[in-house]
Write a protein that holds these residues in place. Sequence first.
Motif, PDB file in Angstrom:
ATOM      1  N   ALA A  29      18.970 -35.885  -1.897  1.00  0.00           N
ATOM      2  CA  ALA A  29      19.467 -35.260  -0.664  1.00  0.00           C
ATOM      3  C   ALA A  29      20.986 -35.233  -0.681  1.00  0.00           C
ATOM      4  CB  ALA A  29      18.973 -36.017   0.569  1.00  0.00           C
ATOM      5  N   TRP A  30      21.535 -34.294   0.076  1.00  0.00           N
ATOM      6  CA  TRP A  30      22.969 -34.309   0.351  1.00  0.00           C
ATOM      7  C   TRP A  30      23.235 -35.310   1.474  1.00  0.00           C
ATOM      8  CZ3 TRP A  30      25.596 -31.886  -3.227  1.00  0.00           C
ATOM      9  CH2 TRP A  30      25.087 -30.753  -3.842  1.00  0.00           C
TER      10      TRP A  30
ATOM     11  N   HIS B 216      25.045 -35.116   4.053  1.00  0.00           N
ATOM     12  CA  HIS B 216      25.076 -34.542   5.404  1.00  0.00           C
ATOM     13  C   HIS B 216      23.678 -34.271   5.959  1.00  0.00           C
ATOM     14  CE1 HIS B 216      23.936 -30.415   4.234  1.00  0.00           C
ATOM     15  NE2 HIS B 216      24.679 -30.594   3.161  1.00  0.00           N
ATOM     16  N   GLU B 217      22.661 -34.299   5.103  1.00  0.00           N
ATOM     17  CA  GLU B 217      21.302 -34.040   5.573  1.00  0.00           C
ATOM     18  C   GLU B 217      20.691 -35.253   6.264  1.00  0.00           C
ATOM     19  OE1 GLU B 217      19.313 -30.803   2.639  1.00  0.00           O
ATOM     20  OE2 GLU B 217      19.734 -32.743   1.688  1.00  0.00           O
TER      21      GLU B 217
ATOM     22  N   LYS C  81      21.290 -37.810   8.907  1.00  0.00           N
ATOM     23  CA  LYS C  81      22.149 -38.128  10.042  1.00  0.00           C
ATOM     24  C   LYS C  81      22.026 -39.604  10.428  1.00  0.00           C
ATOM     25  CE  LYS C  81      22.886 -33.671  10.261  1.00  0.00           C
ATOM     26  NZ  LYS C  81      24.130 -33.090   9.710  1.00  0.00           N
TER      27      LYS C  81
ATOM     28  N   PHE D 263      14.976 -38.901   6.669  1.00  0.00           N
ATOM     29  CA  PHE D 263      14.914 -37.649   5.913  1.00  0.00           C
ATOM     30  C   PHE D 263      13.796 -37.780   4.893  1.00  0.00           C
ATOM     31  CE2 PHE D 263      15.970 -34.851   2.369  1.00  0.00           C
ATOM     32  CZ  PHE D 263      16.320 -33.670   3.021  1.00  0.00           C
TER      33      PHE D 263
ATOM     34  N   ARG E 234      14.499 -29.514  -7.227  1.00  0.00           N
ATOM     35  CA  ARG E 234      15.623 -29.306  -6.326  1.00  0.00           C
ATOM     36  C   ARG E 234      16.901 -29.477  -7.134  1.00  0.00           C
ATOM     37  NH1 ARG E 234      17.425 -31.983  -0.460  1.00  0.00           N
ATOM     38  NH2 ARG E 234      18.930 -30.325  -0.044  1.00  0.00           N
TER      39      ARG E 234
END
Length: 361
Positions: free
Chosen positions: A30-31, A33-34, A36, A41, A274
Amino acid sequence: MTVRPDNAWSEASVDLRKVGANPDYWYPVAWSHEVKSGQTFAARFAGEPIVLVRPSEGAIFALEDRCAHRQVPLSKGTVDGCTLRCVYHGWRYDASGDCIDVPYLGKGKRPNGVRRYPCFERDGLIFVWPGTGPAAAPLPRIGAAADTAYKTRRFGKLVACHYTFMHENLMDMNHQFLHRRTTGKVVPRYLGSRAGERWMEVDYSFARPGEKPPLGEAVIVGGLRGRAGTARDLMTVRTEYPYQTLQMWTKGDAPVLNVWLGYTPIDAAQRRNRTFVVLSVRKPRIPGILDLGWPVLAWFTNRVFSEDCEIVEMEQAAHDAQGADWNREVFPPIHALRKLLRECGEPGSSPDGAQRNPGRT
């Protein structure tokens, strides 16, 4: 009638497109910023569901995304302090995966927990260690993202192909004909290659007979003017399993372009990955020029990336329709790359793409 190629073109008895990604490495899932603050997530590695949890205070952590009770996704739950509560019955898990509280059980009665995944965050990416062995030290850096001499953009997408197609696509710059409408007439020249344990790299130079580079490329190489028809750059593409890098030089020791790429398989059959791209461009001497050209560079790189993704998805579709790898490869570095990917891939991976049993730690 379609005729299958003869065995003279076969490189190995094992189909590369059925070699699993070796889980004993760090993989981006994941990034930053994804995920929070105070939220979860849902991520995956090769069919294994993983929940990332970012407490309001403390470091991010990763667990198996199944409650030990009824197997519902923990990613649907609630972050409570530095713990995670299942959405169904409120079972509480800590960062180690231990179930520390079942609201309707007496004190001291704790059922088994869930698997914990080693996890770290760096340069805008979140990594997990899917393997069952001891985790290696976290990656010290991700490309040039932390270098203030560069301006960095991060992008990527879910690509419907086996991760090995991504490695081959970037390593083989002879495919520039694909990008002719975006990049113009680019003539790559293969300069040589090198290899070592778990890595190999290839050098190229490029020329543009009779034309100037497109604006997006000109922004990358550090100027809006270039002499047409000259081999004015050197590019090195490197696979250092399981990651790839691309660096370009125009002069001096510092590359003007530094790209890092990670490919994380999503489904159990590993027919989707991904892709994470961290692209850094060296800032020119004149402040602000790169900022002005950034939207053009973003458009340019997004378009090239989209063209690459579309073509590798076509390769995967052809493989699936044929039921095997029929590729007639003629470029020696790609033969070497395929050998590397086979050797580094998951030991004993199933040719039918069956999911591994990850166990619990």
